[in-house]
Design an enzyme around this catalytic site. Structure first.
Site, PDB file in Angstrom:
ATOM      1  CG  HIS A  22      -1.923  -1.127   1.171  1.00 13.35           C
ATOM      2  ND1 HIS A  22      -3.212  -0.952   0.745  1.00 13.35           N
ATOM      3  CD2 HIS A  22      -1.796  -2.443   1.466  1.00 13.35           C
ATOM      4  CE1 HIS A  22      -3.847  -2.106   0.790  1.00 13.35           C
ATOM      5  NE2 HIS A  22      -3.005  -3.030   1.223  1.00 13.35           N
ATOM      6  CG  ASP A 118      -4.504   2.252   1.602  1.00 13.07           C
ATOM      7  OD1 ASP A 118      -5.470   1.946   2.331  1.00 13.07           O
ATOM      8  OD2 ASP A 118      -3.328   2.210   1.995  1.00 13.07           O
ATOM      9  CD1 TRP A 354      12.940  -6.868   0.878  1.00 13.07           C
ATOM     10  CD2 TRP A 354      15.056  -6.273   0.478  1.00 13.07           C
ATOM     11  NE1 TRP A 354      12.914  -5.692   0.153  1.00 13.07           N
ATOM     12  CE2 TRP A 354      14.206  -5.314  -0.101  1.00 13.07           C
ATOM     13  CE3 TRP A 354      16.437  -6.106   0.356  1.00 13.07           C
ATOM     14  CZ2 TRP A 354      14.681  -4.207  -0.787  1.00 13.07           C
ATOM     15  CZ3 TRP A 354      16.911  -5.012  -0.340  1.00 13.07           C
ATOM     16  CH2 TRP A 354      16.033  -4.075  -0.892  1.00 13.07           C
ATOM     17  CB  ALA A 355      16.493  -9.798  -3.386  1.00 14.41           C
ATOM     18  CD1 TRP A 375      -2.319  -3.311  -9.083  1.00 19.68           C
ATOM     19  CD2 TRP A 375      -2.340  -5.311 -10.075  1.00 19.68           C
ATOM     20  NE1 TRP A 375      -2.699  -3.114 -10.386  1.00 19.68           N
ATOM     21  CE2 TRP A 375      -2.724  -4.330 -11.025  1.00 19.68           C
ATOM     22  CE3 TRP A 375      -2.273  -6.637 -10.484  1.00 19.68           C
ATOM     23  CZ2 TRP A 375      -3.043  -4.639 -12.351  1.00 19.68           C
ATOM     24  CZ3 TRP A 375      -2.592  -6.958 -11.800  1.00 19.68           C
ATOM     25  CH2 TRP A 375      -2.961  -5.969 -12.713  1.00 19.68           C
ATOM     26  CG  ASN A 376       2.725  -2.482  -5.250  1.00 19.98           C
ATOM     27  OD1 ASN A 376       2.105  -1.701  -5.945  1.00 19.98           O
ATOM     28  ND2 ASN A 376       2.815  -2.338  -3.954  1.00 19.98           N
ATOM     29  CB  SER A 377       5.174  -8.353  -7.231  1.00 15.69           C
ATOM     30  OG  SER A 377       5.833  -8.069  -6.013  1.00 15.69           O
ATOM     31  CD  GLU A 380       7.933  -3.705  -8.148  1.00 19.97           C
ATOM     32  OE1 GLU A 380       7.752  -2.830  -7.275  1.00 19.97           O
ATOM     33  OE2 GLU A 380       8.516  -4.779  -7.931  1.00 19.97           O
ATOM     34  CD  GLU A 396      -4.937  -8.207  -4.004  1.00 14.20           C
ATOM     35  OE1 GLU A 396      -4.034  -7.596  -4.604  1.00 14.20           O
ATOM     36  OE2 GLU A 396      -4.901  -8.411  -2.782  1.00 14.20           O
ATOM     37  CD  GLN A 397      -0.737 -12.340  -2.478  1.00 15.72           C
ATOM     38  OE1 GLN A 397      -0.407 -13.514  -2.339  1.00 15.72           O
ATOM     39  NE2 GLN A 397      -0.302 -11.379  -1.676  1.00 15.72           N
TER      40      GLN A 397
END
Length: 481
Positions: A22, A118, A354-355, A375-377, A380, A396-397
């Site tokens: 978010h 949001d 993490w990367a 949704w961000n990934s 991207e 919601e994936q």
């Protein structure tokens, strides 16, 4: 705090709920408003129970001069929030408590022409109604999920059984193709629990906003009937739904790579173009111990190059690191299959916790992305032209995964088998989909489709593009207010 009383530019405020999914897109939207549309933005941040990843992102992100970060005061949530609460309940209560001093914050920064929130910050609507500040919702999921959210209050009144028990196994969302009940987010699968009530609470308030921004663009949505349904179906016109503005794709473009992470890109520099699978399940996602083992062995069996962002498994919660993203770095040797690191040395690179996702996706050697389909990934991946293996975990994936595989045709979804009420993707299936994306003809078709969308995404945000013009339309009303 900075002076927000700029008289030559409209001043708006933005407020994101906790969680990287978010914070990141709303911050990118704020940067876009400042840099490309001459808006002054106060970016309000929930500091209560904030994650290390959130703090690190805000500290490391270069901000334009007319964007000022304003930390909301710490809220005392000790009497309302417990650590064992479900994610959506905890998130909603945290947002409700954090927005209480909004009026005094506005007095300090000067009252904005509008507040952008949001979809989990809906309790700010009541406060802003009293303050006479228009509110716009920045919807952090695709229009497909928004369409269901707008229909949910009616669905709740008309359907008596659980949605997952509907006789035909699908929900007919107005103006859209049927939605398979298996794709429903967990918070809609049991209507008796508190998380369902919170979901209904937020969904029922969507029509209170002055407008709704969606992080998508016309060309992507033309591949799906969802957005057209939102614009034209009589049901949505009767609500009436606030005007919907596609303003994306808004993603991180500049992600700093620390010295400690530079080895990841150096490793990629030595690999051929489109040869490496990047495996990363978002800032909050975790796998069960059994599933992590199957995934790891499947990667090994595929004999393909990979980068695996490894995180300690959890058999209890697929969103196990949502509120502590970026703070736990464990030794992968303690939970990956015995001997895996030694056997895959040189073929794979295992990165704890993490990367830097954007630099990895941008790299020419990255040929596929095994993603949780946040949704961000997803955006991207599209913006950098990388086909996907869809591995949804929570929220919601699952809906996003179906959108990417069946409607946009840029992803493949592994087939899992049901075991003890839980789906497990076996190692042979992991091997199959990894080879398909990196070596198969289907992978080449998806890669070409991704590259087409990559070009259209860039054009949408340029001056004269569909998303740029959509934002300009709103900014014009702010300047005239």
């Amino acid at each position: 705090m900075g002076d927000a009383s700029n008289t030559t530019k409209p001043h708006v405020a933005a407020l994101a709920s906790p969680g990287m999914g978010h914070l990141i897109p709303l911050l990118e939207f704020a940067k876009h408003l400042v840099t490309n549309h001459g808006v002054h933005v106060s970016f309000l941040v929930v500091t209560t129970q904030s994650s290390a990843a959130q703090r690190r992102h805000l500290d490391s992100t270069a901000l334009p001069n007319d964007l000022h970060v304003v930390n909301l005061p710490q809220a005392d949530v000790s009497s309302v929030i417990t650590p064992d609460m479900p994610l959506l309940t905890r998130l909603s209560l945290l947002c409700r408590e954090s927005v209480k001093p909004l009026g005094s914050i506005f007095e300090q920064i000067s009252f904005p022409r509008a507040l952008i929130i949001d979809n989990f910050m809906s309790d700010a609507l009541d406060i802003c109604e009293e303050l006479k500040v228009p509110v716009y919702t920045f919807y952090t999921s695709p229009p497909k999920v928004l369409a269901l959210g707008l229909y949910l209050p009616k669905l709740d009144k008309e359907v008596e059984c659980e949605f997952v028990d509907l006789p035909n196994g699908s929900i007919q969302v107005p103006g859209c193709r049927p939605l398979c009940v298996d794709d429903l987010q967990d918070s809609l699968r049991n209507r008796k629990v508190e998380t369902y009530k919170w979901n209904l609470h937020h969904a029922s308030r969507l029509t209170m906003a002055t407008g709704i921004f969606v992080n998508s663009w016309d060309d992507l949505e033309s591949k799906s009937c969802w957005f057209n349904g939102l614009k034209s179906d009589p049901y949505y016109q009767s609500l009436p739904v606030p005007r919907i503005y596609p303003v994306g794709p808004l993603i991180k473009h500049d992600e700093p790579v620390s010295r400690s992470d530079a080895y990841i890109l150096s490793w990629l520099d030595n690999e051929p173009c489109d040869s490496v699978l990047f495996v990363a399940l978002g800032s909050g996602g975790t796998l069960t111990k059994e599933q992590l083992t199957e995934l790891a062995i499947g990667l090994e069996m595929s004999k393909q190059k990979f980068i695996l962002v490894a995180r300690k498994p959890s058999d209890m919660d697929a969103a196990g690191t949502y509120f502590n993203a970026g703070s736990n770095v464990d030794d992968p040797k303690t939970y990956l299959p015995e001997g895996f690191l030694e056997r895959t040395a040189g073929v794979g690179l295992v990165v704890p916790s993490w990367a830097p996702q954007v630099p990895v996706l941008r790299h020419k050697a990255t040929g596929g992305f095994l993603s949780h389909c946040g949704w961000n990934s997803s955006l991207e991946s599209i913006v950098h032209g990388v086909p996907m293996i869809a591995w949804p975990l929570f929220a919601e994936q699952r809906m996003n995964a179906t959108l990417l595989t069946e409607e946009v045709a840029v992803a493949v979804k592994p087939v899992g088998e049901l075991q003890d009420g839980r789906k497990v993707v076996r190692r042979e299936e992991v091997e199959r989909v990894v080879r398909l994306v990196l070596q198969g003809e289907e992978g080449k078709v998806m890669r070409n489709r991704m590259r087409e969308l990559k070009d259209s995404a860039a054009k949408a945000l340029e001056q004269g593009g569909s998303s740029y013009d959509s934002v300009s339309c709103v900014v014009k009303t702010w300047k005239q207010a």
